[in-house]
Design an enzyme around this catalytic site. Structure first.
Site, PDB file in Angstrom:
ATOM      1  CD  GLU B  60      -1.595  -2.479   1.342  1.00 52.93           C
ATOM      2  OE1 GLU B  60      -0.471  -2.633   1.883  1.00 52.93           O
ATOM      3  OE2 GLU B  60      -2.312  -3.433   1.009  1.00 52.93           O
ATOM      4  CG  HIS B 129     -11.248  -7.281   5.921  1.00 51.26           C
ATOM      5  ND1 HIS B 129     -10.233  -7.725   6.717  1.00 51.26           N
ATOM      6  CD2 HIS B 129     -10.976  -7.755   4.673  1.00 51.26           C
ATOM      7  CE1 HIS B 129      -9.384  -8.446   5.982  1.00 51.26           C
ATOM      8  NE2 HIS B 129      -9.814  -8.470   4.748  1.00 51.26           N
TER       9      HIS B 129
HETATM   10  C1  LIG Z   1      -1.912  -4.815   4.231  1.00 48.04           C
HETATM   11  C2  LIG Z   1      -2.950  -5.644   3.542  1.00 48.04           C
HETATM   12  N1  LIG Z   1      -3.240  -5.389   2.260  1.00 48.04           N
HETATM   13  C3  LIG Z   1      -4.170  -6.120   1.623  1.00 48.04           C
HETATM   14  C4  LIG Z   1      -4.822  -7.123   2.264  1.00 48.04           C
HETATM   15  C5  LIG Z   1      -5.876  -7.955   1.535  1.00 48.04           C
HETATM   16  N2  LIG Z   1      -5.297  -9.282   1.279  1.00 48.04           N
HETATM   17  C6  LIG Z   1      -5.515 -10.304   2.118  1.00 48.04           C
HETATM   18  S1  LIG Z   1      -4.649 -11.648   1.690  1.00 48.04           S
HETATM   19  C7  LIG Z   1      -3.992 -10.919   0.347  1.00 48.04           C
HETATM   20  C8  LIG Z   1      -3.039 -11.676  -0.513  1.00 48.04           C
HETATM   21  C9  LIG Z   1      -1.928 -12.276   0.274  1.00 48.04           C
HETATM   22  O1  LIG Z   1      -1.066 -12.979  -0.551  1.00 48.04           O
HETATM   23  P1  LIG Z   1       0.147 -13.782   0.042  1.00 48.04           P
HETATM   24  O2  LIG Z   1       0.965 -12.892   0.912  1.00 48.04           O
HETATM   25  O3  LIG Z   1       0.846 -14.438  -1.065  1.00 48.04           O
HETATM   26  O4  LIG Z   1      -0.527 -14.855   1.004  1.00 48.04           O
HETATM   27  P2  LIG Z   1      -1.548 -16.031   0.576  1.00 48.04           P
HETATM   28  O5  LIG Z   1      -2.912 -15.464   0.627  1.00 48.04           O
HETATM   29  O6  LIG Z   1      -1.188 -16.498  -0.771  1.00 48.04           O
HETATM   30  O7  LIG Z   1      -1.375 -17.077   1.614  1.00 48.04           O
HETATM   31  C10 LIG Z   1      -4.463  -9.612   0.242  1.00 48.04           C
HETATM   32  C11 LIG Z   1      -4.104  -8.677  -0.834  1.00 48.04           C
HETATM   33  C12 LIG Z   1      -4.497  -7.348   3.609  1.00 48.04           C
HETATM   34  N3  LIG Z   1      -5.098  -8.309   4.338  1.00 48.04           N
HETATM   35  N4  LIG Z   1      -3.546  -6.608   4.215  1.00 48.04           N
END
Ligand SMILES: Cc1ncc(C[n+]2csc(CCOP(=O)(O)OP(=O)(O)O)c2C)c(N)n1
Ligand SMILES: [Mg+2]
Lengths: 357, 324
Positions: B60, B129
Site C-alpha cells: 500500500e 476489514h
Molecule cells: C496490508 C494488507 N493489504 C491487503 C490485504 C488484503 N489481502 C488479504 S490476503 C492478500 C493476498 C496475500 O497474498 P500472500 O501474501 O501471497 O498470502 P496467501 O494469501 O497467498 O497465503 C491480500 C491482498 C491485507 N489483508 N492486508
C-alpha cells in the site's frame, strides 16, 4: 579497473521428489515414526479444510482461507520447532496451529469471528490480517529473546505477496543487522489472490530478497514435508546457536481459492491447477511410504477416519460454545477500563438485556 | 433509467471518466484481471488495457506513493485500497505528501488523485476489514473526504472526485455495495463535492449522518412517522463540511442527533456538534446527542451486532433529545 565485488547464489533443496524417491545425501536424521506423525497431521489439516469449507458454505463460520496444498509446508516447518518457540502466523496457518497443538475446537471458534479462541496462548500469536506486518513484531520478539539471553527462537509466516510490503524488507534488514534468532518462513504458494508470483516482483526468487540484508536465504520444495522439516530444523538450530536469521522460501501451491469469498477461475487456468494437484504433498508422502513398503491402504483409511472423527468432534464442540457477551467488546481494550468505557459497557448490557440479544 | 447497485454505479463512473480523459487510470491490488475483490473495477482492463488498469504488487505504501508521483507528473490515478483499513500501511504518504503537495509547492504541484476503498462494517468480514477512518482523513489537512450513501450519489460524487484538482479520499460503505439499487442515469453527471443533501424533510428534529447510517436513519424516520417528524441530513462530503446545510436544518428543528458508525470519542460527530453549538446554540431546545460506535476497536464479527449503531439506539437518542 573493474572487479566483481560480491556474487550470490540461491540453493534449492528437495529430499523427496514428486514420486516419493529419497535423495539419501540430504535425508535428515528423522525417525520413521516422526514422518508418519507428519503425515497424520497433514491429513488432519486436509480434513479440517474440507469440513470448514462446507461449514462456511452452510453459514456456520465466516470467510475461510483453505490451507489445501500447503500442508507439507505448514506441518513440516512447525514440527521443527520447540513448544517454547514463538510462532507469528499470518492468516493461512491453520496447519501450523494444529501441529503446535492448538485445541481443535478453538481453531474453529476463531473462524467464527470469536477472539476468545486466542485467549491464553502466549507463544502462538493471534492471526495477523494486515499482510506482512507481522514480520516486524516477530523480529522484535526475536530481538528481545536475544537481549534477554533466552534460548527460544521465533518463526514468522507470510506469503509471497507479503514480500512486496515495505515491512518485510525492514524486518529482513533489522534481523540481519542485529543477527536475530528468527526464521522468516515464506509460503510461496504462487498466488496473492489474483496476482501471480511473477507479477508480484521482478526478483527471480524471493530468497534473494533476504540475501541483500545479510540474512541466510534458501529455497525448499514446499510440497516435500521431509525437505521442509530438514531446512527449518537447520534454521532453528542456527538461530538457537546464535548464528542469526534465515529466510526460507517454501515453494508450494494454493490449490484452493484465496478464501471462500474468491473465485480463482477468474484468473488462473485449470491446467495449472491440475499440474499442481499431481504434486499434492499428501500423495508424495504416500508414494514415499509405498516405496519403502511402510504403507498399506488400511493404514491410510485408519488415518483418514481418525482425522474425520477428530474434526467432527471439534466442530461440534465449537458450535456449542455460547455466543460471546457484550463484555467481550470492552474487557480487553485496556488493562484497567476507563470510566467512559465502563459507562458504555453498562449501556450495552442494558440494551442487550432489554432486547434479549 | 436502469436500476443499478453502488458497485455498478462506481464502475460506470470510472469507465466514463476513463473514456473521457486519457490521464485517468486505475491501480491497486487485484483491480485488473480479477476486477477487484468487490468487482468495482470489473471489465475495465478489457476495455482500457493493463497500462490504464494496473494490477500492482501487494504494497500500500508503494501504491499510494507511486500514484502520487504519477499525479505530480500529470496523470490522474484512481487508487483502490482493497479495504480502507489497509490504507494505514501507506498513511504516511497520505498525510506527509498527498495532502500537502499543493501547499508545499505554493500551488505549483497538483496532486489530483482519488484514493477509494470499501469502508465500514456490517458484512461479517475478517478483522480490519470494517474500519471507519473518516476522521483520520478529515484531520489530514489538504484532503477532501467523500462518502456516498446510495448508487446515484456514488456515481456523481466519483465523477466529481476524479475531476477535482485536489486529492480526494472516497469511502465506499461496503455494506451498501449490493444492498439496494437506484435509478441511475446512464450518461455522465456530477454531484458536487462539499454539498450535503436533505435526504428527508422533517420539522421536529435533525439527524446528521453519512455513509451506511443514512439508510438506517431514514428507516428510523419512517418508523417514527406520525409521532416525530425527523429530518435527515446526509453529509455526502465529510470535508469540506457543508456547515450551512446543517445549520439551516437545526435552526428549523431546534434539535439534533448525530449518527455515525465510527467510535464516539474524537469521531466526526464531535465536530458537527461543536459547529452547531458555535453557530446556532440559541436555536437549540436541547443538547445535541451522538449515537455512534463504542470507543473500542471494531470487533471481530461475532461481536459485530453489539458494536453497530442500530434503530433502537437511534430512537433512544432521538427520544432523549425530544424529552429533554
Ligand atoms: C496490508 C494488507 N493489504 C491487503 C490485504 C488484503 N489481502 C488479504 S490476503 C492478500 C493476498 C496475500 O497474498 P500472500 O501474501 O501471497 O498470502 P496467501 O494469501 O497467498 O497465503 C491480500 C491482498 C491485507 N489483508 N492486508
Ligand atoms: Mg501467496
Amino acid at each position: 579497473m573493474k572487479s566483481t565485488v560480491k556474487s550470490f547464489s540461491v540453493e534449492y533443496f528437495q529430499v523427496l521428489d514428486s514420486e516419493g524417491n529419497v535423495d539419501n545425501s540430504l535425508m535428515p536424521n528423522i525417525p520413521e515414526s516422526k514422518i508418519k506423525e507428519i503425515y497424520h497431521l497433514m491429513v488432519l489439516v486436509r480434513t479440517f479444510d474440507e469440513k470448514l469449507f462446507k461449514l462456511q458454505r452452510s453459514g456456520k463460520i465466516g470467510t475461510y482461507a483453505e490451507v489445501r496444498g500447503e500442508e507439507a509446508s505448514e506441518v513440516g516447518s512447525a514440527m521443527a520447532l520447540e513448544k517454547e518457540d514463538w510462532m507469528c502466523p499470518s492468516f493461512r496457518e491453520t496447519g501450523v496451529f494444529i501441529t503446535r497443538g492448538a485445541p481443535r475446537d478453538k481453531i474453529v471458534q476463531a473462524w467464527r469471528g470469536d477472539v476468545r479462541a486466542f485467549k491464553g496462548d502466549k507463544k502462538n500469536l493471534p492471526v495477523a490480517i494486515p499482510v506482512g506486518s507481522q514480520t516486524l513484531y516477530a523480529t522484535g520478539i526475536a530481538w528481545a529473546s536475544k537481549l534477554k539471553n533466552e534460548k527460544d527462537i521465533t518463526i514468522v509466516y507470510f506469503g509471497d505477496g507479503a514480500t512486496s510490503e515495505g515491512d518485510f524488507y525492514e524486518a529482513m534488514n533489522f534481523a540481519g543487522e542485529f543477527k536475530l534468532p528468527i526464521i522468516f518462513f515464506c509460503q510461496n504458494n504462487q498466488w496473492a489472490i489474483s496476482t501471480p508470483r511473477k507479477s508480484q516482483s521482478a526478483s527471480e526468487t524471493i530468497a534473494q530478497k533476504g540475501i541483500a540484508s545479510g540474512v541466510y536465504s534458501v529455497q525448499v520444495d514446499g510440497n516435500d514435508a521431509v525437505g521442509v522439516y530438514k531446512i527449518t530444523k537447520e534454521a532453528v538450530d542456527r538461530a538457537r546457536n546464535g548464528e542469526g536469521p534465515t529466510l526460507i522460501e517454501s515453494i508450494t501451491y494454493r490449490m484452493g481459492d484465496h478464501t471462500t469469498s474468491d473465485d480463482s477461475s477468474r484468473y488462473r487456468t485449470e491446467e495449472e491447477v491440475k499440474y499442481w494437484l499431481a504434486r499434492d504433498p499428501l500423495l508424495r508422502l504416500e508414494k514415499y511410504f509405498r516405496n519403502i513398503n511402510t504403507w498399506n491402504d488400511e493404514y491410510g483409511r485408519w488415518v483418514k477416519e481418525t482425522c474425520e472423527k477428530e474434526v467432527d468432534e471439534a466442530i461440534a464442540k465449537a458450535l456449542a460454545i455460547e455466543k460471546p457477551g457484550p463484555d467481550e467488546l470492552f474487557d480487553y481494550v485496556y488493562a484497567v477500563m476507563p470510566k467512559e468505557l465502563q459507562e458504555q459497557k453498562k449501556e450495552l448490557e442494558e440494551e442487550v438485556k432489554q432486547r434479549g440479544l | 433509467m436502469a436500476k443499478i447497485n453502488m458497485v455498478q454505479a462506481i464502475n460506470q463512473a470510472l469507465k466514463q471518466e476513463m473514456e473521457k480523459d486519457k490521464r485517468v487510470l486505475v491501480m491497486g491490488e487485484d483491480v485488473g484481471v480479477d476486477g477487484g475483490v468487490f468487482r468495482v473495477t470489473d471489465g475495465l482492463i478489457q476495455q482500457f488495457g493493463k497500462d490504464r488498469v494496473i494490477d500492482t504488487p501487494l504494497a500500500e505504501a508503494g501504491i499510494i506513493g507511486t500514484a502520487l508521483g504519477m499525479a505530480i507528473n500529470g496523470l490522474k490515478p484512481v487508487v483502490e485500497m482493497q479495504f480502507i483499513g489497509f490504507s494505514y500501511e501507506g498513511f504516511h504518504h497520505i498525510n506527509h505528501h498527498m495532502a500537502r503537495f499543493r501547499q508545499r509547492s505554493e500551488g505549483t504541484v497538483n496532486a489530483s488523485i482519488v484514493l477509494r476503498g470499501p469502508t465500514g462494517g456490517g458484512i461479517k468480514a475478517l478483522e480490519l476489514h470494517s474500519e471507519s477512518p473518516e476522521t483520520f482523513f478529515a484531520h489530514c489537512q489538504g484532503l477532501k473526504v467523500v462518502i456516498p450513501s446510495n448508487p446515484y450519489d456514488a456515481k456523481g460524487l466519483m465523477i466529481s472526485s476524479i475531476r477535482d484538482p485536489d486529492p480526494v479520499v472516497f469511502l465506499e460503505p461496503e455494506k451498501l455495495y449490493r444492498a439496494f439499487k437506484d435509478e441511475v442515469p446512464e450518461e455522465s453527471y456530477t454531484v458536487p463535492l462539499g454539498e450535503a443533501k436533505v435526504a428527508r424533510q422533517g420539522k421536529d428534529i435533525t439527524i446528521v449522518t453519512w455513509g451506511a447510517m443514512v439508510r438506517l436513519c431514514l428507516d428510523v424516520a419512517e418508523q417514527l412517522k406520525g409521532k416525530i417528524d425527523v429530518e435527515v441530513i446526509d453529509l455526502r462530503t465529510i470535508w469540506p463540511l457543508d456547515e450551512n446545510a446543517i445549520l439551516e436544518s437545526v435552526k428549523k428543528t431546534g434539535r439534533a442527533v448525530v449518527v455515525h458508525e465510527a467510535p464516539k470519542t474524537s469521531g466526526f460527530g464531535g465536530e458537527v456538534a461543536a459547529r452547531i453549538q458555535e453557530k446556532a446554540i440559541l436555536y437549540l431546545n436541547s443538547p445535541i446527542v451522538r449515537v455512534t460506535g463504542f470507543d473500542v476497536p471494531y470487533p471481530q464479527f461475532a461481536l459485530e451486532e453489539y458494536y453497530m449503531p442500530n434503530a433502537e439506539r437511534i430512537i433512544k437518542g432521538i427520544n432523549s433529545v425530544m424529552n429533554f
